[in-house]
Design an enzyme around this catalytic site. Structure first.
Site, PDB file in Angstrom:
ATOM      1  CB  VAL A 188       4.922  -4.804  -7.460  1.00  0.00           C
ATOM      2  CG1 VAL A 188       5.675  -6.116  -7.459  1.00  0.00           C
ATOM      3  CG2 VAL A 188       5.270  -3.978  -8.676  1.00  0.00           C
ATOM      4  CB  SER A 189       1.038  -2.347  -4.148  1.00  0.00           C
ATOM      5  OG  SER A 189       2.072  -2.385  -3.186  1.00  0.00           O
ATOM      6  CB  SER A 190       4.477   1.047  -4.274  1.00  0.00           C
ATOM      7  OG  SER A 190       5.199   0.265  -3.353  1.00  0.00           O
TER       8      SER A 190
END
Length: 523
Positions: free
Chosen positions: A9-11
């Protein structure tokens, strides 16, 4: 055979509101159970897929290079592994294929062990790359989802509210009763001065500036439907936004109300009465200001506001135009208006210069029209070449089928981007060129000149039509005439107004006049 699973997941925000690491791991475990094979899962939480600098990914690739016996790399979705087509193809061609390792994307039904899977892989990798380039739009979409849930998304928090741990709005126990009382005073027809005095006595100051509340702050407060319990968020309205369809999110009952909906309707009625200058309006300005909205700071370029000082020896209230940032010294209202009329007199005493300025500007406009026609022809020819090349590549793909090289997809993407750029250039060229009318501008300036000894209402009407801006610095006052002209192509022209641009002073100058000073202060 062992399967390697990869999650990302990016964040933290995506981990909370999007497809989480745990959800991805459940999907991968389900696939492994169906395949009757063990799986080792690598996970990167809070890392972007734009590059390869991710610890878990690097560990997985290092394990493969060290000889770990894996039969496939399994991901929930291809862009979890990488959002770059180049990085994806590099991993497949340099690492996976030489070792006989398949790449499986569960959601997209991709398996690189088949020809159709390899073709689909390249297509999906290209889409993932496009998604990265459209991240700002995706962020706005996510914000719209959060806005509909009435959550705080950053920016100004209305006075009287706080943000709780769930990022929802709650009433401020200190400020909310004060704001409630402000609305009660307004509904009781109390004046702005009395309301401001109460507001500043009860609250330490405007939270964003730590300065006393002023009339614009009070006006903004009384126009904010948020206080009636309506959550409001404007999406895509900021300067430079890429969002093409701005949207107003409005959720009645989305926040705790400080006043009732019935009270809000009464507030609106009072505002409308004041706006329409009904006899019942209590807060009408007692004086008309001819330069209202025209005065700007010459340093920061922001509008200057009119502030009231003390009284002079004759008992007259002293009024000054002031810059909110303090870039320049205050300019006395009467001296500013007098300087504007002096500037208009000077312009009209040099009509030949005005006419010559228009002639030069129109010469540039004529040349611009010729350049536009040549540029449009050139761009149309480029568009046709792009169209022909695109058709050729599509025909080649149809002939070759699954044997078509993956690089063609990149070529088609580049051609599509080139076509979009050319369309944008054509759209820019379609904007009409302005041709200025000197005589019409002179007529407006004469009307403004003749208004000098008329009523303030007549002065305002004339000056607002003839002057685009008044720029104030510590040494001079400049005016920018509101040039009148026509614009359009092929003889279809409609009236427009353009101000003088200081970047073209050789043909459309700004005329400056010194600011008189007394005891070191501009007056």
């Amino acid at each position: 055979m062992l399967l390697f699973g990869y999650c990302r997941v990016s964040s933290e925000e995506q981990a909370q509101h999007g497809i989480s690491i745990s959800a991805q791991k459940d999907i991968l475990s389900g696939y492994a159970a169906m395949s009757q094979a063990p799986i080792r899962v690598y996970e990167d939480a809070g890392f972007s897929g734009k590059n390869m600098e991710r610890p878990a990914l690097r560990q997985m690739l290092a394990d493969l290079k060290s000889g770990e016996d894996a039969s496939a790399i399994v991901v929930w979705k291809l862009d979890r592994l990488s959002r770059s087509l180049r990085d994806t193809l590099t991993m497949i061609e340099d690492l996976f294929q030489p070792r006989g390792i398949r790449l499986v994307s569960i959601t997209e039904s991709i398996d690189t062990s088949t020809p159709s899977g390899r073709m689909m892989l390249n297509m999906m990798a290209s889409f993932a790359q496009l998604e990265r380039e459209q991240d700002s739009d995706r962020v706005v979409m996510a914000h719209k989802h959060l806005a509909r849930d009435c959550k705080y998304l950053g920016g100004h928090i209305p006075i009287g509210y706080v943000v709780d741990e769930t990022r929802h709005f709650a009433l401020d126990p200190v400020a909310a009763p004060v704001i409630r009382r402000v609305f009660e005073m307004y509904l009781a027809h109390e004046g702005y001065s009395k309301i401001l005095a109460f507001l500043n006595s009860e609250l330490p100051g405007h939270p964003s500036r730590k300065t006393p509340f002023k009339k614009p702050d009070l006006k903004y407060l009384l126009h904010n439907e948020f206080y009636a319990g309506v959550y409001i968020r404007r999406m895509g309205m900021s300067k430079g936004s890429r969002v093409t369809s701005p949207e107003l999110i409005r959720v009645p009952g989305g926040v705790p109300a400080i006043i009732t909906s019935d009270e809000w309707r009464l507030v609106e009625m009072i505002r409308d009465e004041n706006k329409n200058n009904h006899t019942t309006a209590l807060y009408r300005a007692q004086r008309v200001y001819p330069l209202a909205g025209l005065v700007y700071c010459a340093v920061c370029g922001k509008p200057m506001y009119l502030n009231h000082g003390g009284k002079d020896r004759n008992g007259t209230v002293q009024r000054y135009y002031e810059c909110r940032s303090g870039c320049v010294r205050p300019s006395r209202l009467e001296k500013t208006e007098a300087s504007v009329y002096e500037a208009i007199d000077y312009l009209l005493s040099n009509e030949d210069s005005l006419i010559r300025s228009c002639e030069i500007a129109n010469g540039y406009s004529s040349a611009a029209e010729e350049d536009k026609a040549a540029d449009a022809l050139r761009i149309e020819e480029q568009k046709q070449r792009v169209k022909d090349e695109t058709a050729r590549l599509i025909g080649f793909i149809k002939e070759q089928g699954e044997d078509a090289p993956a690089s063609i997809l990149s070529e088609l993407k580049a051609l599509d981007k080139q076509s979009e750029d050319l369309d944008a250039q054509l759209a820019a060229l379609a904007r009409p060129v302005c041709f200025y009318d000197a005589q019409a501008t002179i007529a407006l300036l004469r009307a403004a000149q003749q208004s000098k000894n008329k009523t303030p209402e007549e002065q305002k009407q004339a000056l607002q039509a003839a002057v685009h801006r008044v720029l104030i610095s510590d040494t001079e006052i400049q005016i920018q005439p509101a040039w009148t002209g026509v614009s359009g192509d092929e003889g279809n022209r409609t009236p427009v107004r353009r101000s003088v641009n200081k970047n073209f002073s050789e043909r459309s100058p700004c005329f400056g006049f010194p600011v008189q000073t007394v005891r070191g202060q501009a007056v």
